[in-house]
Design a protein around this motif. Structure first.
Motif, PDB file in Angstrom:
ATOM      1  N   THR A  11       0.884  -1.159   0.000  1.00  0.00           N
ATOM      2  CA  THR A  11       0.000   0.000   0.000  1.00  0.00           C
ATOM      3  C   THR A  11       0.924   1.211   0.000  1.00  0.00           C
ATOM      4  OG1 THR A  11      -1.580  -1.226   1.325  1.00  0.00           O
ATOM      5  CG2 THR A  11      -1.895   1.138   1.187  1.00  0.00           C
ATOM      6  N   GLY A  12       1.061   1.833  -1.131  1.00  0.00           N
ATOM      7  CA  GLY A  12       2.032   2.908  -1.244  1.00  0.00           C
ATOM      8  C   GLY A  12       3.425   2.324  -1.132  1.00  0.00           C
ATOM      9  N   HIS A  13       4.183   2.770  -0.128  1.00  0.00           N
ATOM     10  CA  HIS A  13       5.546   2.291   0.054  1.00  0.00           C
ATOM     11  C   HIS A  13       5.675   1.296   1.213  1.00  0.00           C
ATOM     12  CE1 HIS A  13       7.202   4.977  -2.908  1.00  0.00           C
ATOM     13  NE2 HIS A  13       6.507   5.963  -2.366  1.00  0.00           N
ATOM     14  N   LYS A  14       4.565   0.982   1.869  1.00  0.00           N
ATOM     15  CA  LYS A  14       4.628   0.084   3.015  1.00  0.00           C
ATOM     16  C   LYS A  14       4.255  -1.334   2.599  1.00  0.00           C
ATOM     17  CE  LYS A  14       3.845   3.336   6.688  1.00  0.00           C
ATOM     18  NZ  LYS A  14       3.129   3.567   7.924  1.00  0.00           N
ATOM     19  N   CYS A  15       5.020  -2.273   3.048  1.00  0.00           N
ATOM     20  CA  CYS A  15       4.761  -3.680   2.783  1.00  0.00           C
ATOM     21  C   CYS A  15       4.136  -4.289   4.030  1.00  0.00           C
ATOM     22  CB  CYS A  15       6.060  -4.399   2.431  1.00  0.00           C
ATOM     23  SG  CYS A  15       5.831  -6.160   2.171  1.00  0.00           S
ATOM     24  N   THR A  16       3.072  -5.016   3.876  1.00  0.00           N
ATOM     25  CA  THR A  16       2.420  -5.649   5.017  1.00  0.00           C
ATOM     26  C   THR A  16       2.983  -7.032   5.298  1.00  0.00           C
ATOM     27  OG1 THR A  16       0.683  -6.536   3.603  1.00  0.00           O
ATOM     28  CG2 THR A  16       0.276  -4.402   4.630  1.00  0.00           C
ATOM     29  N   ASN A  17       3.934  -7.473   4.484  1.00  0.00           N
ATOM     30  CA  ASN A  17       4.561  -8.766   4.702  1.00  0.00           C
ATOM     31  C   ASN A  17       5.487  -8.671   5.914  1.00  0.00           C
ATOM     32  OD1 ASN A  17       5.968 -11.148   4.609  1.00  0.00           O
ATOM     33  ND2 ASN A  17       6.506 -11.007   2.452  1.00  0.00           N
ATOM     34  N   PRO A  18       5.270  -9.477   6.956  1.00  0.00           N
ATOM     35  CA  PRO A  18       6.100  -9.378   8.157  1.00  0.00           C
ATOM     36  C   PRO A  18       7.454 -10.083   8.044  1.00  0.00           C
ATOM     37  CG  PRO A  18       4.460 -11.064   8.465  1.00  0.00           C
ATOM     38  CD  PRO A  18       4.179 -10.415   7.124  1.00  0.00           C
ATOM     39  N   ALA A  19       7.708 -10.803   6.967  1.00  0.00           N
ATOM     40  CA  ALA A  19       8.939 -11.599   6.856  1.00  0.00           C
ATOM     41  C   ALA A  19      10.211 -10.774   7.014  1.00  0.00           C
ATOM     42  CB  ALA A  19       8.953 -12.382   5.547  1.00  0.00           C
ATOM     43  N   PRO A  20      10.366  -9.628   6.326  1.00  0.00           N
ATOM     44  CA  PRO A  20      11.608  -8.858   6.512  1.00  0.00           C
ATOM     45  C   PRO A  20      11.792  -8.395   7.953  1.00  0.00           C
ATOM     46  CG  PRO A  20      10.464  -8.117   4.549  1.00  0.00           C
ATOM     47  CD  PRO A  20       9.532  -9.041   5.274  1.00  0.00           C
ATOM     48  N   ARG A  21      10.728  -7.967   8.590  1.00  0.00           N
ATOM     49  CA  ARG A  21      10.803  -7.504   9.975  1.00  0.00           C
ATOM     50  C   ARG A  21      11.158  -8.671  10.908  1.00  0.00           C
ATOM     51  NH1 ARG A  21       6.339  -4.823   9.924  1.00  0.00           N
ATOM     52  NH2 ARG A  21       5.042  -6.630  10.344  1.00  0.00           N
ATOM     53  N   ASN A  22      10.553  -9.830  10.659  1.00  0.00           N
ATOM     54  CA  ASN A  22      10.846 -11.009  11.474  1.00  0.00           C
ATOM     55  C   ASN A  22      12.275 -11.481  11.270  1.00  0.00           C
ATOM     56  OD1 ASN A  22       8.258 -10.958  12.488  1.00  0.00           O
ATOM     57  ND2 ASN A  22       7.493 -12.508  11.080  1.00  0.00           N
ATOM     58  N   ARG A  25      14.583  -9.180  13.144  1.00  0.00           N
ATOM     59  CA  ARG A  25      14.490  -9.477  14.564  1.00  0.00           C
ATOM     60  C   ARG A  25      15.289 -10.738  14.899  1.00  0.00           C
ATOM     61  NH1 ARG A  25       8.968  -9.802  15.303  1.00  0.00           N
ATOM     62  NH2 ARG A  25       8.926  -7.558  15.111  1.00  0.00           N
ATOM     63  N   PHE A  26      15.191 -11.758  14.034  1.00  0.00           N
ATOM     64  CA  PHE A  26      15.950 -12.990  14.219  1.00  0.00           C
ATOM     65  C   PHE A  26      17.449 -12.716  14.171  1.00  0.00           C
ATOM     66  CE2 PHE A  26      18.325 -16.322  12.006  1.00  0.00           C
ATOM     67  CZ  PHE A  26      18.241 -17.335  12.947  1.00  0.00           C
ATOM     68  N   LEU A  27      17.900 -11.949  13.173  1.00  0.00           N
ATOM     69  CA  LEU A  27      19.324 -11.633  13.064  1.00  0.00           C
ATOM     70  C   LEU A  27      19.831 -10.880  14.288  1.00  0.00           C
ATOM     71  CD1 LEU A  27      20.090 -10.549   9.389  1.00  0.00           C
ATOM     72  CD2 LEU A  27      20.954 -12.524  10.618  1.00  0.00           C
ATOM     73  N   GLY A  36      31.543  -5.712  17.355  1.00  0.00           N
ATOM     74  CA  GLY A  36      32.019  -5.326  16.033  1.00  0.00           C
ATOM     75  C   GLY A  36      31.175  -5.804  14.875  1.00  0.00           C
ATOM     76  N   VAL A  37      29.963  -6.277  15.136  1.00  0.00           N
ATOM     77  CA  VAL A  37      29.086  -6.750  14.063  1.00  0.00           C
ATOM     78  C   VAL A  37      27.777  -5.969  14.134  1.00  0.00           C
ATOM     79  CG1 VAL A  37      27.874  -8.722  13.070  1.00  0.00           C
ATOM     80  CG2 VAL A  37      30.119  -9.048  14.108  1.00  0.00           C
ATOM     81  N   LEU A  38      27.436  -5.334  13.035  1.00  0.00           N
ATOM     82  CA  LEU A  38      26.188  -4.590  12.936  1.00  0.00           C
ATOM     83  C   LEU A  38      25.286  -5.255  11.915  1.00  0.00           C
ATOM     84  CD1 LEU A  38      27.589  -0.947  12.757  1.00  0.00           C
ATOM     85  CD2 LEU A  38      26.746  -2.152  14.768  1.00  0.00           C
ATOM     86  N   CYS A  39      24.002  -5.167  12.148  1.00  0.00           N
ATOM     87  CA  CYS A  39      23.008  -5.702  11.216  1.00  0.00           C
ATOM     88  C   CYS A  39      22.277  -4.517  10.593  1.00  0.00           C
ATOM     89  CB  CYS A  39      22.036  -6.601  11.958  1.00  0.00           C
ATOM     90  SG  CYS A  39      20.723  -7.255  10.935  1.00  0.00           S
ATOM     91  N   ILE A  40      22.375  -4.400   9.273  1.00  0.00           N
ATOM     92  CA  ILE A  40      21.687  -3.343   8.538  1.00  0.00           C
ATOM     93  C   ILE A  40      20.838  -4.039   7.492  1.00  0.00           C
ATOM     94  CG2 ILE A  40      21.943  -1.318   7.066  1.00  0.00           C
ATOM     95  CD1 ILE A  40      24.651  -0.850   8.443  1.00  0.00           C
TER      96      ILE A  40
END
Length: 75
Positions: A11-22, A25-27, A36-40
């Motif tokens: 919807t516009g630029h927002k994705c309702t799929n929770p997979a990337p957010r999940n 969170r897992f990473l 010394g490790v960052l997650c981006i």
């Protein structure tokens, strides 16, 4: 206006799929406590610190080895 895509509903630029957010969170959970490790997004960035190039390179290698050992223990 909604458009169906194979990986979620946009919807516009927002994705309702929770997979990337999940996944993020897992990473973050899996990498907690590793210096010394960052997650981006879905990338891992191994950073280095030091007052000279050689100190920074040594620190980077230490962080990278720590990450690799941590990941191999998780599998």
């Amino acid at each position: 206006e909604k458009v169906m895509e194979s990986h979620g509903i946009f919807t516009g630029h927002k994705c309702t799929n929770p997979a990337p957010r999940n996944f993020k969170r897992f990473l973050l959970s899996a990498l907690a406590g590793i210096d010394g490790v960052l997650c981006i997004a879905d990338d891992l960035l191994v950073i280095r610190e030091g007052t000279t190039y050689q100190e920074a390179e040594t620190d980077h290698d230490r962080c990278l080895v720590s990450l690799m050992v941590h990941c191999s223990e998780k599998t």
